[in-house]
Design a protein around this motif. Structure first.
Motif, mmCIF file in Angstrom:
data_model
loop_
_atom_site.group_PDB
_atom_site.id
_atom_site.type_symbol
_atom_site.label_atom_id
_atom_site.label_comp_id
_atom_site.label_asym_id
_atom_site.label_seq_id
_atom_site.Cartn_x
_atom_site.Cartn_y
_atom_site.Cartn_z
ATOM 1 N N SER A 97 60.184 15.256 14.110
ATOM 2 C CA SER A 97 59.930 13.904 13.604
ATOM 3 C C SER A 97 58.979 13.151 14.533
ATOM 4 O O SER A 97 58.140 12.362 14.077
ATOM 5 N N GLU B 180 55.217 11.692 13.466
ATOM 6 C CA GLU B 180 54.831 10.304 13.747
ATOM 7 C C GLU B 180 53.557 10.244 14.583
ATOM 8 O O GLU B 180 52.672 9.418 14.328
ATOM 9 N N THR C 118 59.227 12.052 5.129
ATOM 10 C CA THR C 118 58.078 11.161 4.991
ATOM 11 C C THR C 118 57.838 10.786 3.531
ATOM 12 O O THR C 118 56.876 10.091 3.217
#
Length: 350
Positions: A93, A97, A117
């Motif tokens: 994750s 990002e 997402t």
């Protein structure tokens, strides 16, 4: 004299400005390649590539090193790739990002983290027993279906993510405190796996209790009986010595997941590269896909042999009852995400 000094001062200022040569980054902003972001200055391009595994022997690292090698060779050094093995984050994750924010340019992630997402369609590739062999998996991801999924990823991410290729993390099997010979043997067992979503729902159907344990803490959890079992591919759990623990030495080859991993680049940045740079990156990605898969396939056999030599007990199982249990779940998910036709295509290619 004052006029002369003023003129001399102006000349010196312009000369210094010309020497500073502020480079232009891939998105048109001023920048330097020292800040961890990609930089496209003149003919040069820096690419920050990252994955979440820390072992130098991991297929991810082997694939990324091949990406770097080919990109730099093809461009005669004009494209420089900086590879980060777990140093930009061990959580996928985090990597997703960083890709969106531009702190990384190329990352490797799994379907579970991509679906967070908002791209639910990729869950189709992660469902239990979706694929029955590496040949089947390769036909799907390297063909028309793989192309369609790449288009979905680009569209639904608003081009934050452009797919460069499909990697794999191996075929996942059960390993635990006892061998399993039927679905019934899983009842009540605390199984380290995903605890939400379709994968968790599947294991609940078998009677197992999905339990969350961080990967770095799983050895201890198996050793101390916090969990009864786990599931993963040979190159991953044998490298971590899980098969040597009290609750990890019995391996049953369930083959429930021929895994898919997505090699992604920031699509918006990619569009701003020159055609020559784009061609270089695509050639490097193609070479990396081939190298990573070769490394993984080789390690499957290597680490299975290692597990046997270390005393692990390996047994085969009739997978058909497990497959039948997975089909209704596959149908349900495909309907929810509007990919019934794609599911049929995948099944027909077996």
């Amino acid at each position: 004299m004052k006029k002369y000094l003023s003129l001399l001062f102006i000349i010196v200022v312009f000369a210094l400005a010309g020497c500073s040569g502020g480079g232009s980054s891939a998105n048109g902003e001023e920048g330097s390649s020292d800040n961890g972001d990609s930089s496209n200055s003149g003919d040069g391009l820096k690419i920050v590539a990252a994955h979440n595994q820390t072992s130098p022997e991991n297929p991810y690292q082997i694939g990324m090193k091949e990406f770097k090698k080919v990109a730099e060779e093809e461009s005669n050094g004009k494209v420089n790739v900086e590879v980060h093995a777990g140093t930009l984050g061990t959580s996928e994750s985090e990597l997703v990002e960083k890709l969106k924010l531009g702190a990384a340019d190329v990352v490797l992630v799994s379907p579970g983290f991509m679906s967070k997402t908002g791209i639910d369609e990729i869950d189709l590739f992660a469902l239990p027993y979706m694929f029955d062999s590496y040949d089947h998996w390769e036909k799907v991801v390297d063909g028309e279906i793989g192309d369609k999924m790449a288009d979905i990823i680009k569209e639904k991410s608003n081009n934050d993510f452009k797919l460069l290729g499909y990697w794999t993390a191996g075929v996942r099997h059960y390993y635990g405190k006892k061998p399993i010979k039927s679905v019934d043997d899983l009842k009540g067992m605390k199984l380290r796996t995903q605890t939400s979503g379709a994968i968790a729902e599947y294991w609940k159907k078998t009677g197992a209790v999905p339990t969350s344990v961080a990967w770095g803490e799983l050895y201890q959890a198996l050793q101390q009986g916090v969990v009864d079992a786990a599931e993963n591919a040979y190159p991953y759990f044998v490298q971590q010595n899980h098969h040597k623990t009290k609750n990890g030495k019995y391996i049953t080859e369930t083959g429930h997941d021929y895994t898919t991993r997505f090699l992604l680049i920031n699509g918006k940045k990619f569009e701003n590269f020159s055609q020559e740079q784009k061609d270089t990156i695509m050639k490097a990605a193609e070479a990396a896909v081939k190298k990573e898969r070769e490394a993984l396939y080789s390690q499957e056999e290597e680490y299975k042999k290692q597990a046997k030599e270390d005393g692990a007990k390996i047994n085969q199982i009739d997978r058909q009852p497990f497959i039948e249990l997975a089909k209704p779940l596959q149908d349900k998910v495909a309907e929810e995400i509007g990919l019934e036709d794609m599911l049929k295509q995948i099944r027909d290619m077996k």
